[in-house]
Motif scaffolding. Structure first.
Motif, PDB file in Angstrom:
ATOM      1  N   PHE A   5       0.848  -1.187   0.000  1.00  0.00           N
ATOM      2  CA  PHE A   5       0.000   0.000   0.000  1.00  0.00           C
ATOM      3  C   PHE A   5       0.884   1.237   0.000  1.00  0.00           C
ATOM      4  N   SER A   6       0.449   2.291  -0.699  1.00  0.00           N
ATOM      5  CA  SER A   6       1.228   3.530  -0.722  1.00  0.00           C
ATOM      6  C   SER A   6       0.295   4.735  -0.724  1.00  0.00           C
ATOM      7  N   ASP A   7       0.800   5.836  -0.214  1.00  0.00           N
ATOM      8  CA  ASP A   7       0.103   7.126  -0.217  1.00  0.00           C
ATOM      9  C   ASP A   7       1.105   8.154  -0.709  1.00  0.00           C
ATOM     10  N   LEU A   8       1.042   8.468  -2.001  1.00  0.00           N
ATOM     11  CA  LEU A   8       2.040   9.339  -2.618  1.00  0.00           C
ATOM     12  C   LEU A   8       1.355  10.478  -3.355  1.00  0.00           C
ATOM     13  N   ASN A   9       1.681  11.690  -2.979  1.00  0.00           N
ATOM     14  CA  ASN A   9       1.242  12.884  -3.701  1.00  0.00           C
ATOM     15  C   ASN A   9      -0.266  12.900  -3.949  1.00  0.00           C
ATOM     16  N   GLY A  10      -1.004  12.502  -2.936  1.00  0.00           N
ATOM     17  CA  GLY A  10      -2.452  12.582  -3.029  1.00  0.00           C
ATOM     18  C   GLY A  10      -3.123  11.410  -3.702  1.00  0.00           C
ATOM     19  N   VAL A  11      -2.376  10.335  -3.995  1.00  0.00           N
ATOM     20  CA  VAL A  11      -2.949   9.148  -4.622  1.00  0.00           C
ATOM     21  C   VAL A  11      -2.687   7.942  -3.730  1.00  0.00           C
ATOM     22  N   LEU A  12      -3.752   7.279  -3.301  1.00  0.00           N
ATOM     23  CA  LEU A  12      -3.647   6.052  -2.517  1.00  0.00           C
ATOM     24  C   LEU A  12      -3.681   4.866  -3.467  1.00  0.00           C
ATOM     25  N   SER A  13      -2.778   3.913  -3.258  1.00  0.00           N
ATOM     26  CA  SER A  13      -2.712   2.772  -4.176  1.00  0.00           C
ATOM     27  C   SER A  13      -2.489   1.471  -3.435  1.00  0.00           C
ATOM     28  N   HIS A  14      -3.298   0.475  -3.770  1.00  0.00           N
ATOM     29  CA  HIS A  14      -3.006  -0.913  -3.449  1.00  0.00           C
ATOM     30  C   HIS A  14      -2.282  -1.502  -4.657  1.00  0.00           C
ATOM     31  N   ALA A  15      -1.086  -2.040  -4.458  1.00  0.00           N
ATOM     32  CA  ALA A  15      -0.383  -2.760  -5.519  1.00  0.00           C
ATOM     33  C   ALA A  15      -0.460  -4.245  -5.223  1.00  0.00           C
ATOM     34  N   SER A  16      -0.650  -5.067  -6.233  1.00  0.00           N
ATOM     35  CA  SER A  16      -0.659  -6.521  -6.062  1.00  0.00           C
ATOM     36  C   SER A  16       0.060  -7.157  -7.237  1.00  0.00           C
ATOM     37  N   TRP A  17       0.667  -8.312  -6.988  1.00  0.00           N
ATOM     38  CA  TRP A  17       1.441  -8.967  -8.029  1.00  0.00           C
ATOM     39  C   TRP A  17       1.642 -10.438  -7.695  1.00  0.00           C
ATOM     40  N   ARG A  18       1.984 -11.190  -8.712  1.00  0.00           N
ATOM     41  CA  ARG A  18       2.319 -12.609  -8.553  1.00  0.00           C
ATOM     42  C   ARG A  18       3.661 -12.702  -7.843  1.00  0.00           C
ATOM     43  N   GLN A  19       3.717 -13.510  -6.779  1.00  0.00           N
ATOM     44  CA  GLN A  19       4.936 -13.562  -5.988  1.00  0.00           C
ATOM     45  C   GLN A  19       6.126 -14.024  -6.811  1.00  0.00           C
ATOM     46  N   VAL A  20       5.941 -15.069  -7.599  1.00  0.00           N
ATOM     47  CA  VAL A  20       6.999 -15.555  -8.488  1.00  0.00           C
ATOM     48  C   VAL A  20       6.760 -14.950  -9.860  1.00  0.00           C
ATOM     49  N   GLN A  21       7.499 -13.901 -10.143  1.00  0.00           N
ATOM     50  CA  GLN A  21       7.331 -13.221 -11.423  1.00  0.00           C
ATOM     51  C   GLN A  21       7.930 -14.078 -12.542  1.00  0.00           C
ATOM     52  N   SER A  22       7.204 -14.196 -13.617  1.00  0.00           N
ATOM     53  CA  SER A  22       7.652 -14.992 -14.753  1.00  0.00           C
ATOM     54  C   SER A  22       7.560 -14.122 -15.993  1.00  0.00           C
ATOM     55  N   GLU A  23       8.640 -13.356 -16.214  1.00  0.00           N
ATOM     56  CA  GLU A  23       8.609 -12.397 -17.313  1.00  0.00           C
ATOM     57  C   GLU A  23       8.398 -13.103 -18.641  1.00  0.00           C
ATOM     58  N   PHE A  24       7.522 -12.540 -19.431  1.00  0.00           N
ATOM     59  CA  PHE A  24       7.132 -13.070 -20.734  1.00  0.00           C
ATOM     60  C   PHE A  24       6.488 -14.454 -20.611  1.00  0.00           C
ATOM     61  N   ASN A  25       5.872 -14.717 -19.438  1.00  0.00           N
ATOM     62  CA  ASN A  25       5.165 -15.977 -19.215  1.00  0.00           C
ATOM     63  C   ASN A  25       6.058 -17.181 -19.506  1.00  0.00           C
ATOM     64  N   ALA A  26       7.266 -17.139 -18.971  1.00  0.00           N
ATOM     65  CA  ALA A  26       8.237 -18.195 -19.252  1.00  0.00           C
ATOM     66  C   ALA A  26       7.835 -19.531 -18.646  1.00  0.00           C
ATOM     67  N   ASP A  27       7.011 -19.517 -17.579  1.00  0.00           N
ATOM     68  CA  ASP A  27       6.690 -20.779 -16.921  1.00  0.00           C
ATOM     69  C   ASP A  27       5.654 -21.585 -17.692  1.00  0.00           C
ATOM     70  N   TYR A  28       4.583 -20.949 -18.139  1.00  0.00           N
ATOM     71  CA  TYR A  28       3.631 -21.623 -19.013  1.00  0.00           C
ATOM     72  C   TYR A  28       2.801 -20.561 -19.725  1.00  0.00           C
ATOM     73  N   PRO A  29       2.417 -20.866 -20.971  1.00  0.00           N
ATOM     74  CA  PRO A  29       1.700 -19.853 -21.764  1.00  0.00           C
ATOM     75  C   PRO A  29       0.196 -19.891 -21.523  1.00  0.00           C
ATOM     76  N   ASP A  30      -0.399 -18.748 -21.383  1.00  0.00           N
ATOM     77  CA  ASP A  30      -1.849 -18.629 -21.391  1.00  0.00           C
ATOM     78  C   ASP A  30      -2.185 -17.180 -21.713  1.00  0.00           C
ATOM     79  N   ASP A  31      -3.426 -16.820 -21.557  1.00  0.00           N
ATOM     80  CA  ASP A  31      -3.854 -15.480 -21.962  1.00  0.00           C
ATOM     81  C   ASP A  31      -3.814 -14.471 -20.833  1.00  0.00           C
TER      82      ASP A  31
END
Length: 722
Positions: A186-212
């Motif tokens: 969570f962040s509060d920067l310059n008047g914008v509150l944001s929840h960020a979420s992401w996959r814990q194990v990042q797989s750039e370009f879907n290297a682990d398995y392909p899907d949509d």
């Protein structure tokens, strides 16, 4: 089965049909909510459920995977508390087994860049607007993968009412695989509150398995920072219960990162609006930030290509802040332009089609690279996961030509760069640049789906179309040699095409295809224009002469009087023999699957849609004899079904993109006839997925769970590109 999935599975029972809901301009099979890229592609499914209600149904990615079979949802929930009574205005959130009552939905409207839902929650009205901006000439803004969600609350009885509003996203945005582990902050920067979420194990370009879905990057769910706002991350029941009981959240974080289906983490905001007697607005944004967009095999070998937004913003935070505060730049100008131009070109039915197609067509591409060397990368979506598929981007080019012709160059550039760098061993044009987007790595071994006449013709026609809109002679000069090579192939194989696939590969391969042949002949003629433009006069005379010679022979081979009206056949026939070739097709595989197994012999086949003659008008070549256009126009209504004109007599399916290409060069009555059929299909189809371009003309359904949310609906702009 976890509770969230139980809710998703049972949501159609909860979303009670509200017969009072009105739809403008049409009841679409699905309504775009956040549609901005191949991975931000979330819709409200409507068709088979019949109600189109934002409350009581979960938004869903289109499709959830290549086969569209995971049943994934993009958890997005909204609640409102009015004088102590809680209502649901988005999604189907349950707390302790109870579902807050749904708001009463009054209307749904879509424009080219927005979807607007109006409803009533007791004594207040809600207007909920989803806007995925369309800014085709402003690459900085178009490069941002983001959508605005604006909620307007107002009293409907003239009195003041105590109102609190809640909205959340779930970790389901992070991955369609609910066993994947999610993280968040969570962040509060310059008047914008944001929840960020992401996959814990990042797989750039879907290297682990392909899907949509994307397995890398971060999702940012944001709102403005002020004293009325509280927030919380945590299990879906915990967070939503806090709002239902208290009208606010404790502004705390759940630090237990876990699998998505482990109590389904959600990221909530609550706004206390106090006493409301006049309209009050709340703004949210959702942004998808990936530093790198694709891996690409081009002139420099295989390299990572950055998302174009990284050239304008030095961090995710700067990107999110800019987008949130840029809401003032969004206007209705593009909506008004597309609506007005479409009505002038084809009437309100046509505007109904183009406005629904806009976000879908642009939502399958992403700007990448740098301002000095930008690319537009395209994902085929749903029919398979191919990158930069030539016979998918080709039917889409009318929307690019209409909105900003430079986009045609940017989508062609990766194809030229890959092949001119020696990464494709054949003399004909490549079909695609990779089996699984975002790995845009081509086929250096030469093993790709083969559509030689199709793709050679597509590349040459698209390139000349770009030049004619921009007068960019340098582009023709830069790629002249390879286009001449492809033209040589067309001279050999387009008049009498060998047994091969066309873009309609789901129908199987066929020899001597009439429609495919005319595409190749038009492309040879187009190359004559290209040669003339760049000063290659000998080539110009040669290619032009060949095209004119071929088209005369094509008319003799292609035309028939079967049925009483002159028209072209699916494939050439010898009128002195027993009709057409005896053919047997049994389970013929293509990259887009096998949809039909059939056997047919000794019959006359017609192509219901001779759509490739559209290119003759688009390029103003005047190669195709004028009577052909009139004869085809007269013929189409005689073979039309309830929802359109079939591609040919092999079955009753059609493709809406090719129907509009056909309508664009038909006479006025036939143009209106075809467009009206598609508009009727939109309003009546039982499908509930994003605009399918392939459907059955007799019952309005579509075969299999493919051909969903594809960019080819850009072809619906064919009238405007002219």
């Amino acid at each position: 089965m976890k509770l969230q999935k139980i809710v998703a599975a049972g949501q159609s029972l909860l979303g009670i049909v509200n017969s009072a809901t009105t739809f403008k301009p049409s009841r679409a099979p699905a309504i775009p909510l956040a549609v901005k890229s191949p991975y931000m592609n979330t819709w409200l499914e409507v068709g088979s459920r019949g109600n189109g209600e934002l409350a009581g149904n979960w938004p869903a990615p289109q499709p959830g995977d290549v086969a569209g079979t995971t049943g994934a949802v993009t958890g997005w929930a909204g609640l409102i508390k009015v004088d102590g009574t809680v209502y649901t205005w988005m999604g189907a959130p349950a707390v302790d087994g109870n579902f807050p009552q749904n708001v009463v939905q009054n209307s749904v409207e879509y424009t080219s860049q927005s979807s607007i839902f109006t409803s009533t929650a007791g004594k207040v009205n809600l207007k909920v607007t989803f806007t995925s901006p369309v800014t085709p000439t402003d690459f900085q803004r178009q490069s941002v993968i983001g959508t605005y969600l604006k909620v307007e609350v107002s009293s409907n009885d003239g009195a003041t009412h105590n109102v609190q509003v809640y909205a959340d996203t779930s970790a389901e945005w992070v991955s369609i695989h609910n066993t994947d582990v999610a993280e968040w902050s969570f962040s509060d920067l310059n008047g914008v509150l944001s929840h960020a979420s992401w996959r814990q194990v990042q797989s750039e370009f879907n290297a682990d398995y392909p899907d949509d879905a994307a397995h890398w990057g971060k999702w940012y769910w944001s709102t403005g920072s002020d004293s009325s706002v509280t927030y919380q991350s945590g299990g879906h029941q915990t967070v939503r219960r806090n709002f239902i009981q208290n009208g606010k959240l404790p502004s705390t974080q759940d630090n237990k990162f876990r699998a998505i289906d482990d109590d389904y983490p959600v990221f909530g905001f609550a706004q206390d609006l106090g006493s409301v007697d006049r309209p009050v607005n709340i703004l949210y944004t959702i942004v998808h930030a990936q530093s790198n967009a694709v891996t690409f095999l081009g002139a420099q070998g295989q390299v990572s290509v950055p998302s174009l937004w990284t050239s304008y913003f030095n961090s995710d935070a700067a990107l999110v802040e800019f987008f949130y505060k840029d809401i003032g730049s969004i206007s209705n100008a593009i909506d008004d332009k597309i609506q007005s131009d479409s009505i002038k070109a084809g009437g309100q039915n046509y505007a109904t089609i183009t406005t629904l197609s806009t976000r879908q067509a642009l939502g399958a591409v992403q700007l990448a690279g740098t301002p000095t060397k930008p690319y537009l990368f395209l994902k085929e979506i749903s029919s398979n996961g191919n990158s930069q598929t030539v016979d998918v981007l080709f039917p889409a080019i009318p929307i690019y030509l209409y909105l900003n012709p430079t986009l045609v160059k940017l989508v062609l550039d990766p194809l030229y760069e890959n092949q001119e760098s020696g990464h494709w061993p054949h003399t004909y044009a490549i079909h695609d640049l990779g089996t699984n987007y975002p790995r845009v790595v081509g086929h250096p071994d030469g093993n790709a789906e083969e559509m030689p006449v199709e793709e050679c013709g597509n590349m040459i026609i698209a390139t000349l179309a770009y030049y004619q809109k921009t007068q960019d002679t340098s582009y023709l000069q830069a790629h002249y040699n390879i286009m001449k090579q492809w033209t040589g192939y067309l001279i050999q194989d387009s008049l009498i095409p060998a047994h091969q696939l066309s873009t309609d590969d789901f129908q199987g391969p066929l020899e001597n295809q009439t429609n495919l042949a005319i595409k190749g002949i038009i492309a040879i003629g187009a190359m004559g224009k290209i040669a003339e433009t760049v000063g290659q006069q000998d080539d110009a005379r040669n290619f032009t002469a060949i095209a004119k010679d071929y088209v005369g022979k094509w008319v003799d081979l292609a035309m028939t009087m079967d049925g009483g009206l002159p028209h072209t056949n699916l494939a050439y026939q010898d009128p002195k023999s027993h009709g057409i070739f005896s053919l047997l097709f049994v389970s013929l595989p293509t990259s887009r699957g096998v949809l039909f197994d059939w056997c047919n012999a000794d019959m006359i086949w017609y192509p219901g849609l001779l759509y490739n003659i559209y290119a003759d008008k688009l390029l103003n070549l005047n190669i195709v004899p004028a009577p052909i256009f009139q004869q085809q126009s007269d013929f189409y209504p005689t073979v039309a079904q309830k929802y359109g004109v079939p591609l040919d007599t092999r079955n009753m399916v059609t493709k809406s993109d090719w129907e509009i290409w056909t309508a664009a060069v038909a006479n006025g009555p036939t143009k209106d006839f075809i467009i009206g059929k598609i508009a009727t299909w939109l309003a009546e189809t039982p499908t509930n997925r994003a605009f399918t371009d392939l459907y059955d003309t007799t019952n309005g359904d579509f075969p299999g769970n493919k051909f969903i949310a594809r960019p080819v609906v850009g072809g619906h702009f064919a009238l405007l590109a002219l």
